[in-house]
Scaffold this motif. Structure first.
Motif: not given
Length: 229
Positions: A185-211
């Motif tokens: 995000a610092d290198a590209t000045h696009e924090p929303f893009t990368f933090f949204l990608a991380v949020a999606a990865l955390y959501l996938m991980l927690t959803s799989l854990s719940l299953l």
């Protein structure tokens, strides 16, 4: 879309998973020990266990992470110097993260396990002993399976919180997916893009854990509802 940083963030995600699993393994061990202390007939052990859970649950996770990493590193080097070792010792951020998160969530799991053990009727252990089982056999065959079933809901909640809390470890330099995303995000000045990608990865991980954890809960509850009816 991720400007070539996708593979780097996935590497960080793998490190995050390893961190969460290692920390939870340590937390389970400490949680069982803490629960045993809390349930001990010896007052000093019970108070020690209560002090551990009260202290850790009363201090913010980030403060503990910084305290253990920086304060612990300073303490280790002071002790090494006192013993005649003059080289500076760097604590590995991954090991510091595992130790810190495991120590923190061991306190929470000790309460989860203690509550689960207390929910088991004492007569079941006495019945096992009456059948000639030894103490370890009663624990392994009667108490532990029931404790697991009763503890899974609380364990699930702690696992989800621990998984999300791994993002805090990036503050001590561990190159997890949060650390990688911030650099991108610092290198590209696009924090929303990368933090949204991380949020999606955390959501996938927690959803799989719940299953997985819901499957385990159903597995350990087989026959329970039928018996209650």
């Amino acid at each position: 879309m991720l400007h070539g940083y996708g593979s780097s963030i996935l590497e960080g995600a793998w490190l995050t998973i390893n961190l969460a699993l290692s920390a939870m393994a340590m937390a389970i061990v400490l949680g069982l020990i803490g629960a045993a202390f809390r349930l001990s007939p010896l007052k000093w052990l019970a108070r020690l266990g209560e002090g551990y859970t009260t202290l850790i649950r009363g201090i913010p996770d980030l403060v503990l992470i910084l305290l253990i990493f920086y304060g612990g590193q300073d303490l280790v080097n002071r002790l090494a110097l006192a013993l005649g070792y003059t080289h500076y010792i760097d604590i590995d951020p991954f090991m510091a993260g595992v130790g810190t998160m495991g120590f923190i969530f061991g306190a929470y799991l000790s309460e989860t396990f203690r509550g689960a053990f207390l929910a088991i009727h004492s007569g079941q252990g006495e019945a096992g002993a009456a059948y000639g089982m030894s103490g370890p056999q009663v624990f392994r065959r009667i108490l532990l399976p029931q404790m697991i079933r009763l503890a899974i809901p609380g364990f699930t909640n702690n696992w989800l919180v621990l998984t999300k809390s791994t993002a805090l470890i990036s503050v001590i330099g561990l190159q997890d997916m949060m650390f990688k995303a911030k650099n991108a995000a610092d290198a590209t000045h696009e924090p929303f893009t990368f933090f949204l990608a991380v949020a999606a990865l955390y959501l996938m991980l927690t959803s799989l854990s719940l299953l997985v954890l819901r499957y385990l809960e159903k597995h350990y509850s087989v026959g329970i509802k039928a018996a209650e009816l």
